[in-house]
Design a protein around this motif. Structure first.
Motif, PDB file in Angstrom:
ATOM      1  N   ILE A 161       0.843  -1.205   0.000  1.00  0.00           N
ATOM      2  CA  ILE A 161       0.000   0.000   0.000  1.00  0.00           C
ATOM      3  C   ILE A 161       0.876   1.253   0.000  1.00  0.00           C
ATOM      4  CG2 ILE A 161      -1.630   1.378   1.363  1.00  0.00           C
ATOM      5  CD1 ILE A 161      -2.884  -1.273   2.345  1.00  0.00           C
TER       6      ILE A 161
ATOM      7  N   VAL B 233      -6.291  -9.336  -8.141  1.00  0.00           N
ATOM      8  CA  VAL B 233      -6.780  -8.188  -7.368  1.00  0.00           C
ATOM      9  C   VAL B 233      -6.835  -6.961  -8.251  1.00  0.00           C
ATOM     10  CG1 VAL B 233      -6.477  -6.773  -5.314  1.00  0.00           C
ATOM     11  CG2 VAL B 233      -5.460  -9.049  -5.423  1.00  0.00           C
ATOM     12  N   GLY B 234      -7.958  -6.286  -8.291  1.00  0.00           N
ATOM     13  CA  GLY B 234      -7.928  -4.952  -8.786  1.00  0.00           C
ATOM     14  C   GLY B 234      -8.731  -4.569 -10.006  1.00  0.00           C
ATOM     15  N   LEU B 235      -9.733  -3.743  -9.772  1.00  0.00           N
ATOM     16  CA  LEU B 235     -10.503  -3.121 -10.841  1.00  0.00           C
ATOM     17  C   LEU B 235     -10.054  -1.665 -10.989  1.00  0.00           C
ATOM     18  CD1 LEU B 235     -14.029  -4.425  -9.766  1.00  0.00           C
ATOM     19  CD2 LEU B 235     -12.621  -5.289 -11.648  1.00  0.00           C
TER      20      LEU B 235
ATOM     21  N   THR C 241      -8.312   2.396  -2.402  1.00  0.00           N
ATOM     22  CA  THR C 241      -8.303   1.000  -2.844  1.00  0.00           C
ATOM     23  C   THR C 241      -7.312   0.770  -3.982  1.00  0.00           C
ATOM     24  OG1 THR C 241     -10.557   0.726  -2.060  1.00  0.00           O
ATOM     25  CG2 THR C 241      -9.795  -0.880  -3.640  1.00  0.00           C
TER      26      THR C 241
ATOM     27  N   SER D  50      -4.217   1.745  -4.066  1.00  0.00           N
ATOM     28  CA  SER D  50      -2.948   1.327  -3.464  1.00  0.00           C
ATOM     29  C   SER D  50      -3.088   0.012  -2.697  1.00  0.00           C
ATOM     30  CB  SER D  50      -2.394   2.414  -2.544  1.00  0.00           C
ATOM     31  OG  SER D  50      -3.323   2.740  -1.541  1.00  0.00           O
ATOM     32  N   PHE D  51      -4.325  -0.350  -2.383  1.00  0.00           N
ATOM     33  CA  PHE D  51      -4.576  -1.669  -1.789  1.00  0.00           C
ATOM     34  C   PHE D  51      -4.188  -2.779  -2.770  1.00  0.00           C
ATOM     35  CE2 PHE D  51      -7.613  -5.230  -1.243  1.00  0.00           C
ATOM     36  CZ  PHE D  51      -7.385  -5.574   0.078  1.00  0.00           C
ATOM     37  N   HIS D  52      -4.314  -2.515  -4.062  1.00  0.00           N
ATOM     38  CA  HIS D  52      -4.104  -3.570  -5.063  1.00  0.00           C
ATOM     39  C   HIS D  52      -2.696  -4.173  -5.027  1.00  0.00           C
ATOM     40  CE1 HIS D  52      -7.677  -1.799  -7.571  1.00  0.00           C
ATOM     41  NE2 HIS D  52      -8.086  -2.425  -6.496  1.00  0.00           N
TER      42      HIS D  52
ATOM     43  N   ARG E 213      -2.352  -6.119  -1.665  1.00  0.00           N
ATOM     44  CA  ARG E 213      -3.045  -7.403  -1.576  1.00  0.00           C
ATOM     45  C   ARG E 213      -2.453  -8.391  -2.570  1.00  0.00           C
ATOM     46  NH1 ARG E 213      -5.593  -9.934   2.580  1.00  0.00           N
ATOM     47  NH2 ARG E 213      -7.495 -11.008   1.965  1.00  0.00           N
TER      48      ARG E 213
END
Lengths: 452, 452
Positions: A87, A192-194, A202, A204-206, A209
């Motif tokens: 992140i 992960v990740g749209l 979210t 930077s969450f990609h 995760r």
């Protein structure tokens, strides 16, 4: 089985058999640059709200103090560190970019394996090898489906990145071919990740995760958790399900000979890449002519059409707004000679001198202007005109950031967190990471002395 | 914004405002049945290799002893428990099924919220409400994209299940509308599961990781981790990226009035649903005629074409093989009067009496036979012929398992793990769960006394 049926297996076999001694010097050097740049971004953003929230939300459930959250004093468990560092390394949008696929390679891979290396000691040499293999894996898988996969709406850094994390972690865990194949299968099933998440935390969450998912995949496979052996290429595998186009040769051909990681690039400025040419040119004019803002009557930028589409904010109200203002960016470039995170703070966009100069900046679309170019005309109050044409912005493949540029960027990011002397020690160790016996010493250096 | 732009928001608003008192009795009863069935499956499979491996692989990184892995003595942290219970509840393929979408609803939802409820006390009534809301959420989102999304290759239990887990966990965490919208956005960006993984341990990983991803989404959103507010319906949101077809009315219309959870069903037999009619009919003939295997000359099954396509193994060598043999299944149904996990053990497929009877079973395709029907003719050595036509197999919506059926299934699964008296106490508490003050007492009862 035909070659197209053995994509995952071919990749797994390469990863398992690759030896650090065979990694070309240029690839090793690039991996070091990637890692130093990644560390700077992660330390620099370690107090960002997204990082604070994630740590606070998950703290009650975390495991032993095993691994470092870069820039923070308190250790967390290995899997949590992978998430948090992923992140923080991406939240400034300042990390490395594989321009062919717009993958940010370091986030998923480095976040996974630095955390793992603090738990299972590994030398700098082996660590760099694993990092390079992870980057190679995610970029090749990205090449195989780009641009269709990205155009559909997947954030490719998270969806391809999970393979990079699994490959690199699997390498450090010493997986055999069967286990590596399963690890890639477990990664395939956890994309992960749209892209819809862009503009929120979210995004930077990609990479965080993805790092965690890939690491988890390797840990499970190491114990014998079974998965598909054709996770990438099967009829209902990753590539067929997640892309309308596939070119498996991008994954399987020239392994060990062609190195995608050599195409990794680094951002000199803490904003979208489309305004980098303008910032670059303004800094060059400033330095060449010892420009003072008060001596400037007007600044005219001739830019690629995307610049105004994406970064046309005339009057930014927040630091984040400033990243979407070519006018603000040109002003800080002339006044400060840089465009780091500080230049995109809330304070910076309201600074009186900056606002005055910003209002003198105009931008015109030139449909013939390439995306990494700009033409700048500065007219002084004396009537004198200064011109600068930038062919390729600094940070592009054609004009890579120098060692000194990366050092300055790192220092800018890390000094406010660790202090000047500590930042310098971390940087020095980073440049020499290949000769470190235990890479965990680098992670140790990335923690401030004070508890935070 | 039009209604089609407010899918996520509409759903979030419903979830936040829903009150347990308004949940119809039939929905509450169904939720209890779903939960009891789920507990039985999870306890029953708690020593399965997939569960053992996952626990061993992740143990070094786990957090405090907060939550129960059903059927095991040692507690783990909340997020880990969600993963492990999701794996164990699905690994026998014996859990509940929403037939319209082939989603297995309980795995992602119950695994997430039972673990959370051990950390944050909640009454049985509120727990059942959250469970029902989670099931409603995942099944409605599944309806909106089924069958296209599944046909592409997504394991819908993991990809839609993550929303169910986020919704239910978010409800128990008391999220407001903004937070719930973010939780659904974070869920949207973390789909789990490719159908390519079927036949490997990774299939059961899907509901486990979906539970964990959904729970994580709710925990992050509760602290203010921002995400898209149109995670489901945006141009590059979940539904557009992951399906070629979308019907948002399935998500947003009749919320609180039409209940998908009433369409949930339970498997009476531990094998694929296509051979359930044959097993059902054989058990009925056995019980009606006090059949002995030695008195049987032949068994003829007239079956739907899929039966032989999917379960035509003549000579199964392992217990798992047995699940793909309609011949073995008919034999154990006649001999044992059941087809639970024991009947699909390695020992059971090599049992002499079973093998002898199996060799007397033949199956013929009848293209006019519906998928949940069968016609059975048993010819005795005496020459007598016994016939049974099954219109709808037990476990279908038309012929649901009775309370006694579910009790027998639970007992079969749980007794070998917890012992008879302990299993009976857990079951009794399960049936009365709605009146429990703190649902954690149910989790406590699901741990054996001995450390395992």
């Amino acid at each position: 089985m035909t070659p197209a049926d053995r994509v995952t297996q071919t990749l797994a076999r390469y990863l398992v058999n690759a030896r650090a001694d065979n990694l070309p010097q240029a690839v090793r050097d690039h991996a070091v640059r990637t890692f130093v740049n990644w560390m700077g971004c992660a330390v620099g953003a370690s107090r960002h709200e997204a990082v604070e929230i994630a740590i606070a939300a998950l703290a009650p459930f975390g495991g032993p103090a095993q691994a470092t959250v870069l820039g923070r004093a308190v250790k967390v468990d290995v899997l949590s560190a992978a998430l948090f560092n992923g992140i923080s390394s991406h939240v400034f949008d300042f990390d490395d970019t594989h321009l062919k696929t717009v993958i940010h390679p370091a986030g998923p891979v480095a976040s996974a394996i630095l955390a793992l290396a603090e738990y299972r000691p590994v030398s700098g040499k082996e660590f760099i090898h694993a990092l390079a293999l992870g980057i190679e894996t995610e970029c090749r898988i990205g090449n195989a489906v780009y641009p269709d996969h990205y155009d559909i709406g997947w954030h490719i850094t998270g969806t391809a990145g999970v393979f990079g994390a699994a490959a690199a972690a699997g390498k450090l865990l010493g997986l055999d071919e069967q286990q590596m194949t399963w690890a890639l299968g477990l990664a395939a099933t956890q994309p992960v990740g749209l892209r819809e998440m862009f503009g929120t935390m979210t995004k930077s969450f990609h990479p965080g995760r993805a790092a965690q998912n890939g690491l988890l995949s390797a840990l499970l496979a190491a114990r014998g958790y079974t998965s598909s052996e054709q996770g990438i290429e099967a009829k209902r595998g990753w590539a067929n399900v997640m892309s309308t186009h596939r070119n498996y040769a991008e994954i399987t051909e020239g392994l060990g000979e062609r190195h995608e990681s050599l195409l990794n690039s680094y951002k000199p400025f803490a904003c979208g890449i489309v305004i980098h040419p303008a910032i670059d040119g303004c800094i060059q004019l400033r330095n060449e002519h010892a420009l003072e803002a008060g001596a400037i009557a007007s600044v005219l930028l001739k830019v690629h059409p995307l610049v105004l589409e994406l970064t046309g904010k005339r009057t930014p109200q927040t630091g984040l707004d400033g990243k979407f203002s070519v006018y603000h960016s040109a002003a800080v470039a002339i006044i400060d000679g840089r465009a780091g995170e500080y230049q995109y703070s809330d304070a910076a966009v309201h600074d009186t001198a900056t606002v005055q100069l910003r209002d003198k900046v105009t931008a015109e679309i030139d449909p013939t202007m390439p995306a990494d170019a700009v033409h700048i005309t500065i007219t002084l109050t004396s009537g004198e005109r200064l011109e600068k044409h930038v062919e390729h912005a600094i940070g592009s493949i054609e004009r890579p950031m120098t060692h000194a540029d990366l050092t300055a960027k790192f220092t800018d990011l890390v000094e406010p967190i660790l202090g000047g002397e500590h930042a310098a020690r971390l940087l020095e160790a980073g440049w020499k990471m290949e000769s470190i016996d235990n890479i965990a010493t680098l992670a140790d250096l990335a923690r401030p002395v004070e508890k935070t």
